[in-house]
Design a protein around this motif. Structure first.
Motif, PDB file in Angstrom:
ATOM      1  N   PHE A 297       0.824  -1.206   0.000  1.00 43.70           N
ATOM      2  CA  PHE A 297       0.000   0.000   0.000  1.00 43.70           C
ATOM      3  C   PHE A 297       0.866   1.267   0.000  1.00 43.70           C
ATOM      4  O   PHE A 297       0.529   2.261  -0.642  1.00 43.70           O
ATOM      5  N   GLU A 298       1.987   1.209   0.731  1.00 47.70           N
ATOM      6  CA  GLU A 298       2.888   2.363   0.756  1.00 47.70           C
ATOM      7  C   GLU A 298       3.393   2.685  -0.652  1.00 47.70           C
ATOM      8  O   GLU A 298       3.406   3.851  -1.067  1.00 47.70           O
ATOM      9  N   GLN A 299       3.794   1.664  -1.387  1.00 47.66           N
ATOM     10  CA  GLN A 299       4.325   1.901  -2.735  1.00 47.66           C
ATOM     11  C   GLN A 299       3.238   2.399  -3.689  1.00 47.66           C
ATOM     12  O   GLN A 299       3.488   3.310  -4.493  1.00 47.66           O
ATOM     13  N   ILE A 300       2.050   1.850  -3.585  1.00 48.59           N
ATOM     14  CA  ILE A 300       0.943   2.332  -4.414  1.00 48.59           C
ATOM     15  C   ILE A 300       0.677   3.805  -4.112  1.00 48.59           C
ATOM     16  O   ILE A 300       0.575   4.633  -5.016  1.00 48.59           O
TER      17      ILE A 300
ATOM     18  N   CYS B 142       1.143   9.562  -5.184  1.00 47.31           N
ATOM     19  CA  CYS B 142       1.439  10.921  -4.694  1.00 47.31           C
ATOM     20  C   CYS B 142       2.459  11.611  -5.585  1.00 47.31           C
ATOM     21  O   CYS B 142       2.291  12.787  -5.937  1.00 47.31           O
ATOM     22  N   PHE B 143       3.514  10.896  -5.952  1.00 51.03           N
ATOM     23  CA  PHE B 143       4.525  11.494  -6.825  1.00 51.03           C
ATOM     24  C   PHE B 143       3.882  11.921  -8.149  1.00 51.03           C
ATOM     25  O   PHE B 143       4.077  13.043  -8.615  1.00 51.03           O
ATOM     26  N   ALA B 144       3.114  11.031  -8.744  1.00 58.10           N
ATOM     27  CA  ALA B 144       2.505  11.326 -10.049  1.00 58.10           C
ATOM     28  C   ALA B 144       1.528  12.494  -9.962  1.00 58.10           C
ATOM     29  O   ALA B 144       1.572  13.411 -10.795  1.00 58.10           O
ATOM     30  N   PHE B 145       0.665  12.481  -8.951  1.00 51.63           N
ATOM     31  CA  PHE B 145      -0.390  13.492  -8.900  1.00 51.63           C
ATOM     32  C   PHE B 145       0.053  14.801  -8.259  1.00 51.63           C
ATOM     33  O   PHE B 145      -0.679  15.788  -8.314  1.00 51.63           O
ATOM     34  N   MET B 146       1.263  14.838  -7.680  1.00 52.14           N
ATOM     35  CA  MET B 146       1.864  16.121  -7.297  1.00 52.14           C
ATOM     36  C   MET B 146       2.374  16.825  -8.556  1.00 52.14           C
ATOM     37  O   MET B 146       2.415  18.043  -8.614  1.00 52.14           O
ATOM     38  N   ILE B 147       2.755  16.035  -9.549  1.00 53.04           N
ATOM     39  CA  ILE B 147       3.374  16.575 -10.756  1.00 53.04           C
ATOM     40  C   ILE B 147       2.366  16.778 -11.880  1.00 53.04           C
ATOM     41  O   ILE B 147       2.406  17.774 -12.593  1.00 53.04           O
TER      42      ILE B 147
ATOM     43  N   LEU C 229      10.040  11.645   9.569  1.00 51.84           N
ATOM     44  CA  LEU C 229      10.279  11.510   8.136  1.00 51.84           C
ATOM     45  C   LEU C 229       9.177  10.758   7.405  1.00 51.84           C
ATOM     46  O   LEU C 229       9.212  10.645   6.182  1.00 51.84           O
ATOM     47  N   SER C 230       8.201  10.269   8.143  1.00 51.31           N
ATOM     48  CA  SER C 230       7.038   9.679   7.479  1.00 51.31           C
ATOM     49  C   SER C 230       5.823  10.596   7.591  1.00 51.31           C
ATOM     50  O   SER C 230       5.011  10.666   6.669  1.00 51.31           O
TER      51      SER C 230
ATOM     52  N   ILE D 262      -3.892   6.687   1.090  1.00 48.82           N
ATOM     53  CA  ILE D 262      -3.319   5.331   1.048  1.00 48.82           C
ATOM     54  C   ILE D 262      -1.888   5.376   1.591  1.00 48.82           C
ATOM     55  O   ILE D 262      -1.481   4.548   2.402  1.00 48.82           O
ATOM     56  N   PHE D 263      -1.131   6.370   1.137  1.00 45.44           N
ATOM     57  CA  PHE D 263       0.283   6.476   1.509  1.00 45.44           C
ATOM     58  C   PHE D 263       0.491   6.752   2.993  1.00 45.44           C
ATOM     59  O   PHE D 263       1.294   6.080   3.648  1.00 45.44           O
ATOM     60  N   ALA D 264      -0.193   7.740   3.533  1.00 46.29           N
ATOM     61  CA  ALA D 264       0.097   8.217   4.894  1.00 46.29           C
ATOM     62  C   ALA D 264       0.034   7.112   5.952  1.00 46.29           C
ATOM     63  O   ALA D 264       1.036   6.879   6.653  1.00 46.29           O
ATOM     64  N   PRO D 265      -1.076   6.414   6.112  1.00 43.06           N
ATOM     65  CA  PRO D 265      -1.099   5.412   7.199  1.00 43.06           C
ATOM     66  C   PRO D 265      -0.143   4.242   6.953  1.00 43.06           C
ATOM     67  O   PRO D 265       0.459   3.722   7.900  1.00 43.06           O
ATOM     68  N   SER D 266       0.029   3.853   5.695  1.00 46.30           N
ATOM     69  CA  SER D 266       0.923   2.725   5.421  1.00 46.30           C
ATOM     70  C   SER D 266       2.387   3.136   5.604  1.00 46.30           C
ATOM     71  O   SER D 266       3.179   2.379   6.177  1.00 46.30           O
ATOM     72  N   HIS D 267       2.754   4.326   5.169  1.00 44.42           N
ATOM     73  CA  HIS D 267       4.139   4.788   5.308  1.00 44.42           C
ATOM     74  C   HIS D 267       4.490   5.010   6.781  1.00 44.42           C
ATOM     75  O   HIS D 267       5.550   4.577   7.246  1.00 44.42           O
ATOM     76  N   ILE D 268       3.599   5.650   7.507  1.00 42.64           N
ATOM     77  CA  ILE D 268       3.837   5.895   8.935  1.00 42.64           C
ATOM     78  C   ILE D 268       3.894   4.570   9.685  1.00 42.64           C
ATOM     79  O   ILE D 268       4.814   4.333  10.482  1.00 42.64           O
ATOM     80  N   GLY D 269       2.946   3.678   9.436  1.00 45.44           N
ATOM     81  CA  GLY D 269       2.925   2.379  10.100  1.00 45.44           C
ATOM     82  C   GLY D 269       4.168   1.566   9.814  1.00 45.44           C
ATOM     83  O   GLY D 269       4.763   0.966  10.722  1.00 45.44           O
ATOM     84  N   LEU D 270       4.592   1.533   8.558  1.00 49.09           N
ATOM     85  CA  LEU D 270       5.780   0.781   8.182  1.00 49.09           C
ATOM     86  C   LEU D 270       7.033   1.396   8.790  1.00 49.09           C
ATOM     87  O   LEU D 270       7.904   0.680   9.304  1.00 49.09           O
ATOM     88  N   SER D 271       7.130   2.709   8.785  1.00 51.24           N
ATOM     89  CA  SER D 271       8.296   3.396   9.365  1.00 51.24           C
ATOM     90  C   SER D 271       8.403   3.143  10.860  1.00 51.24           C
ATOM     91  O   SER D 271       9.482   2.864  11.381  1.00 51.24           O
ATOM     92  N   VAL D 272       7.291   3.240  11.561  1.00 51.33           N
ATOM     93  CA  VAL D 272       7.289   2.999  13.010  1.00 51.33           C
ATOM     94  C   VAL D 272       7.619   1.535  13.295  1.00 51.33           C
ATOM     95  O   VAL D 272       8.431   1.224  14.186  1.00 51.33           O
ATOM     96  N   GLY D 273       7.011   0.627  12.544  1.00 50.42           N
ATOM     97  CA  GLY D 273       7.292  -0.801  12.727  1.00 50.42           C
ATOM     98  C   GLY D 273       8.758  -1.131  12.500  1.00 50.42           C
ATOM     99  O   GLY D 273       9.357  -1.879  13.274  1.00 50.42           O
ATOM    100  N   ASN D 274       9.354  -0.551  11.466  1.00 55.51           N
ATOM    101  CA  ASN D 274      10.774  -0.784  11.187  1.00 55.51           C
ATOM    102  C   ASN D 274      11.654  -0.187  12.285  1.00 55.51           C
ATOM    103  O   ASN D 274      12.651  -0.790  12.686  1.00 55.51           O
ATOM    104  N   ALA D 275      11.297   1.003  12.768  1.00 65.81           N
ATOM    105  CA  ALA D 275      12.093   1.653  13.827  1.00 65.81           C
ATOM    106  C   ALA D 275      12.065   0.810  15.106  1.00 65.81           C
ATOM    107  O   ALA D 275      13.069   0.707  15.805  1.00 65.81           O
ATOM    108  N   LYS D 276      10.934   0.225  15.404  1.00 65.79           N
ATOM    109  CA  LYS D 276      10.817  -0.587  16.620  1.00 65.79           C
ATOM    110  C   LYS D 276      11.590  -1.904  16.499  1.00 65.79           C
ATOM    111  O   LYS D 276      11.992  -2.477  17.507  1.00 65.79           O
TER     112      LYS D 276
END
Length: 149
Positions: A45-48, A53-58, A107-108, A133-147
């Protein structure tokens, strides 16, 4: 704004610079230590969300992008995004080699806010959807990896 959003492109480039420097200097730094089924789902979900986000920011897709309601909204978009990107880069510099929960959350959350804020302010439906889609998956994955580190 037309089909291409040059400011969105600049924002994406600025966000990517510290990530590219980190990737070149710390090749093992982007390994995900959190190995679980949930981590794999969040990563998908983070990658999707990220690429959306990258595409639709541009790129502004007609029928899904309604533009800024006023010139002042566009000015706020520029000012707030530059402040957030400055904070993002500053945290990267300060915490470059420190793998901490603070770094992971900061950073997330900051790019998540940038994408959500930009989507709502520019009334860009696809950017909002991608950011949600990005925000909760990126934050969740970042926190999980940090822990896990």
């Amino acid at each position: 704004m037309d089909f291409l959003n040059p400011f969105g492109l600049i924002f994406i480039i600025l966000i990517m610079i510290p990530n590219l420097v980190f990737a070149l200097k710390c090749k093992e730094g982007f390994e995900n230590p959190w190995k679980s089924k949930m981590a794999k789902i969040l990563e998908i979900f983070e990658q999707i969300g990220r690429y959306g986000c990258f595409a639709f920011m541009i790129f502004n897709i007609p029928g899904t992008y309604f533009g800024f309601p006023a010139n002042s909204a566009f000015s706020i978009y520029l000012i707030v995004n530059f402040i957030l990107i400055f904070a993002y880069c500053l945290i990267w510099i300060i915490c470059f080699r420190k793998n901490s929960l603070f770094r992971a959350i900061s950073l997330s959350v900051i790019p998540s806010i940038i994408f959500l804020f930009s989507g709502f302010l520019s009334r860009n439906l696809l950017l909002i959807a991608s950011a949600l889609i990005f925000a909760p998956s990126h934050i969740g994955l970042s926190v999980g990896n940090a822990k896990q580190s």
